[in-house]
Design a protein around this motif. Sequence first.
Motif, mmCIF file in Angstrom:
data_model
loop_
_atom_site.group_PDB
_atom_site.id
_atom_site.type_symbol
_atom_site.label_atom_id
_atom_site.label_comp_id
_atom_site.label_asym_id
_atom_site.label_seq_id
_atom_site.Cartn_x
_atom_site.Cartn_y
_atom_site.Cartn_z
ATOM 1 N N VAL A 177 25.196 104.428 -42.512
ATOM 2 C CA VAL A 177 24.027 104.952 -41.812
ATOM 3 C C VAL A 177 23.393 103.844 -40.987
ATOM 4 O O VAL A 177 23.064 102.775 -41.517
ATOM 5 N N ASN A 178 23.213 104.109 -39.701
ATOM 6 C CA ASN A 178 22.450 103.228 -38.818
ATOM 7 C C ASN A 178 21.070 103.870 -38.657
ATOM 8 O O ASN A 178 20.889 104.804 -37.866
ATOM 9 N N VAL A 179 20.098 103.375 -39.405
ATOM 10 C CA VAL A 179 18.787 104.015 -39.462
ATOM 11 C C VAL A 179 18.080 103.958 -38.114
ATOM 12 O O VAL A 179 17.297 104.853 -37.767
ATOM 13 N N LEU A 180 18.340 102.925 -37.315
ATOM 14 C CA LEU A 180 17.652 102.753 -36.040
ATOM 15 C C LEU A 180 18.226 103.624 -34.936
ATOM 16 O O LEU A 180 17.638 103.728 -33.858
ATOM 17 N N ALA A 181 19.378 104.242 -35.171
ATOM 18 C CA ALA A 181 20.030 105.028 -34.118
ATOM 19 C C ALA A 181 19.356 106.374 -33.890
ATOM 20 O O ALA A 181 19.463 106.938 -32.803
ATOM 21 N N ASP A 182 18.670 106.898 -34.917
ATOM 22 C CA ASP A 182 18.036 108.203 -34.778
ATOM 23 C C ASP A 182 16.952 108.351 -35.841
ATOM 24 O O ASP A 182 17.137 107.899 -36.985
ATOM 25 N N LYS A 183 15.854 108.979 -35.492
ATOM 26 C CA LYS A 183 14.755 109.163 -36.440
ATOM 27 C C LYS A 183 15.180 110.021 -37.623
ATOM 28 O O LYS A 183 14.634 109.881 -38.725
ATOM 29 N N ARG A 184 16.141 110.903 -37.419
ATOM 30 C CA ARG A 184 16.579 111.772 -38.516
ATOM 31 C C ARG A 184 17.209 110.972 -39.653
ATOM 32 O O ARG A 184 17.212 111.418 -40.802
ATOM 33 N N SER A 185 17.722 109.796 -39.355
ATOM 34 C CA SER A 185 18.369 108.984 -40.388
ATOM 35 C C SER A 185 17.373 108.287 -41.304
ATOM 36 O O SER A 185 17.772 107.677 -42.298
ATOM 37 N N ARG A 186 16.092 108.376 -40.983
ATOM 38 C CA ARG A 186 15.090 107.771 -41.867
ATOM 39 C C ARG A 186 14.974 108.514 -43.192
ATOM 40 O O ARG A 186 14.354 108.023 -44.128
ATOM 41 N N LYS A 187 15.573 109.709 -43.275
ATOM 42 C CA LYS A 187 15.542 110.451 -44.538
ATOM 43 C C LYS A 187 16.275 109.704 -45.641
ATOM 44 O O LYS A 187 16.052 109.949 -46.836
ATOM 45 N N TYR A 188 17.173 108.780 -45.274
ATOM 46 C CA TYR A 188 17.903 108.009 -46.275
ATOM 47 C C TYR A 188 17.059 106.872 -46.863
ATOM 48 O O TYR A 188 17.417 106.309 -47.894
ATOM 49 N N VAL A 189 15.978 106.502 -46.188
ATOM 50 C CA VAL A 189 15.078 105.439 -46.681
ATOM 51 C C VAL A 189 13.641 105.949 -46.597
ATOM 52 O O VAL A 189 12.809 105.392 -45.879
ATOM 53 N N PRO A 190 13.322 107.020 -47.347
ATOM 54 C CA PRO A 190 11.983 107.621 -47.213
ATOM 55 C C PRO A 190 10.853 106.685 -47.619
ATOM 56 O O PRO A 190 9.746 106.782 -47.088
ATOM 57 N N ARG A 191 11.118 105.746 -48.529
ATOM 58 C CA ARG A 191 10.052 104.839 -48.973
ATOM 59 C C ARG A 191 9.702 103.802 -47.901
ATOM 60 O O ARG A 191 8.696 103.126 -47.992
ATOM 61 N N LEU A 192 10.565 103.646 -46.903
ATOM 62 C CA LEU A 192 10.326 102.680 -45.830
ATOM 63 C C LEU A 192 9.793 103.342 -44.567
ATOM 64 O O LEU A 192 9.629 102.675 -43.540
ATOM 65 N N ALA A 193 9.502 104.631 -44.633
ATOM 66 C CA ALA A 193 9.081 105.361 -43.438
ATOM 67 C C ALA A 193 7.772 104.798 -42.868
ATOM 68 O O ALA A 193 7.575 104.764 -41.643
ATOM 69 N N THR A 194 6.874 104.344 -43.732
ATOM 70 C CA THR A 194 5.585 103.847 -43.247
ATOM 71 C C THR A 194 5.724 102.562 -42.442
ATOM 72 O O THR A 194 4.863 102.242 -41.623
ATOM 73 N N PHE A 195 6.812 101.810 -42.637
ATOM 74 C CA PHE A 195 6.991 100.555 -41.915
ATOM 75 C C PHE A 195 7.427 100.778 -40.467
ATOM 76 O O PHE A 195 7.478 99.827 -39.696
ATOM 77 N N PHE A 196 7.743 102.013 -40.105
ATOM 78 C CA PHE A 196 8.146 102.292 -38.733
ATOM 79 C C PHE A 196 6.955 102.596 -37.828
ATOM 80 O O PHE A 196 7.134 102.850 -36.645
ATOM 81 N N ARG A 197 5.757 102.582 -38.379
ATOM 82 C CA ARG A 197 4.574 102.836 -37.564
ATOM 83 C C ARG A 197 4.283 101.637 -36.669
ATOM 84 O O ARG A 197 4.457 100.490 -37.065
ATOM 85 N N GLU A 198 3.791 101.905 -35.475
ATOM 86 C CA GLU A 198 3.550 100.832 -34.514
ATOM 87 C C GLU A 198 2.458 99.887 -34.975
ATOM 88 O O GLU A 198 2.498 98.692 -34.693
ATOM 89 N N GLU A 199 1.472 100.398 -35.720
ATOM 90 C CA GLU A 199 0.356 99.531 -36.119
ATOM 91 C C GLU A 199 0.769 98.483 -37.139
ATOM 92 O O GLU A 199 0.032 97.522 -37.380
ATOM 93 N N ASP A 200 1.955 98.632 -37.761
ATOM 94 C CA ASP A 200 2.399 97.636 -38.738
ATOM 95 C C ASP A 200 2.977 96.390 -38.082
ATOM 96 O O ASP A 200 3.220 95.397 -38.763
ATOM 97 N N GLU A 201 3.187 96.433 -36.784
ATOM 98 C CA GLU A 201 3.670 95.281 -36.025
ATOM 99 C C GLU A 201 4.980 94.733 -36.588
ATOM 100 O O GLU A 201 5.178 93.528 -36.709
ATOM 101 N N ILE A 202 5.886 95.631 -36.971
ATOM 102 C CA ILE A 202 7.216 95.245 -37.443
ATOM 103 C C ILE A 202 8.237 95.724 -36.428
ATOM 104 O O ILE A 202 8.231 96.888 -36.018
ATOM 105 N N ASP A 203 9.084 94.835 -36.030
ATOM 106 C CA ASP A 203 10.157 95.177 -35.103
ATOM 107 C C ASP A 203 11.480 95.013 -35.836
ATOM 108 O O ASP A 203 11.925 93.894 -36.100
ATOM 109 N N PHE A 204 12.104 96.130 -36.218
ATOM 110 C CA PHE A 204 13.383 96.069 -36.910
ATOM 111 C C PHE A 204 14.489 95.785 -35.911
ATOM 112 O O PHE A 204 14.688 96.527 -34.937
#
Length: 370
Positions: A177-204
Amino acid sequence: MGKEKYLKYYGWIISLFFLLVICRGDILSKDKNGQMGNAPIELKELEVKKDLRMMHILAYVRDYSELTTYTDTVTLFREKWVDFMLPIDRKAEGKGWKLPRILSTKSYYRFTNAWGVDSVSDKFGQHFSWSDWISPVDNLPLPKKLRYVEQTSDTIRGKYSPTETWIKNGDSVTLKVNVLADKRSRKYVPRLATFFREEDEIDFDDFRVMYYFGPIADTTIYARDIKRIDAHIASTGRGRNIFRFNPIEEPYFAETSAEMYIVDYELLTLKEAKRWEKANLRELSANLKPPANIVPPVTSEIVALIRRVEQADEAALADARARLQVDQRLAGRPLEGYTNAEVIRKVLKNMLGIKSKRKYNKDTRRRSPF
């Protein structure tokens, strides 16, 4: 000719039927000595549990992480025992835990910088690994292309590149799974979903997860089918400031490569799951070693790091013992308040955990005759 042909086939079928009946009767009617009779068939005991609604998973994790700035680097190797408690029944929804519960952990750090400083330790004041967010997945439908075939592969494309790659080999299935390739793939890492918000200032920069399943016996993949999970996560930033590690306004980078080996799983009732939740397994699990048939050995570089950290700990412990000043209070308890010899002996026995056989009155100057 047509009737003779059919009669010939019927004759073969009838003969085969009687042959099977004779063989079946011969097998069932012979005892251990080969004599004809009613030989009993011994069956293994079967234990049936009701209300199995939880699944307890025990896993061993290897964590290879790195925290870097333009001048400093911290390299981490950590081994952990973790467990999960997953509901497998609708009546158990909301119970258990889906993030790894740490049972025991051992860490080995190496610190280097641009000026040649190189040191090791088993402690560091910052937490920068991503491995604590990786967890098993459950109830994944097997792609139709992989069903009822021995070997094949299937690729699901995301917005710009492949996001899921399924590979089947016999009854084993691998999912990349390439999580960054599509938002639908975030279902495989649901506990990390909050880190994809822009206000967290994280660039994966990279976020890939690989699952190993097997043996697969259904068109749905369950948590019990997981054998191993690998993850590689690289990010600029970590969602919070790293205290005193990097100068202000200087970026820092975190990278984790984690390996999670599923050692065992067990179906439990809600009552049994509650006992596991309350159990304190830290002391017990600290002495556990991963099974060699499940977990491969580490590389020579990791072996050298572990030995170097252990030697540093041994040297620090020896130095601390040499500098330790003896506390005179530990030499013995003051006994000035006790004048009776037998009472003093009793106090000393109590200090050593020895039970006294004699009884004493409140007046310690006289021994009770009883």
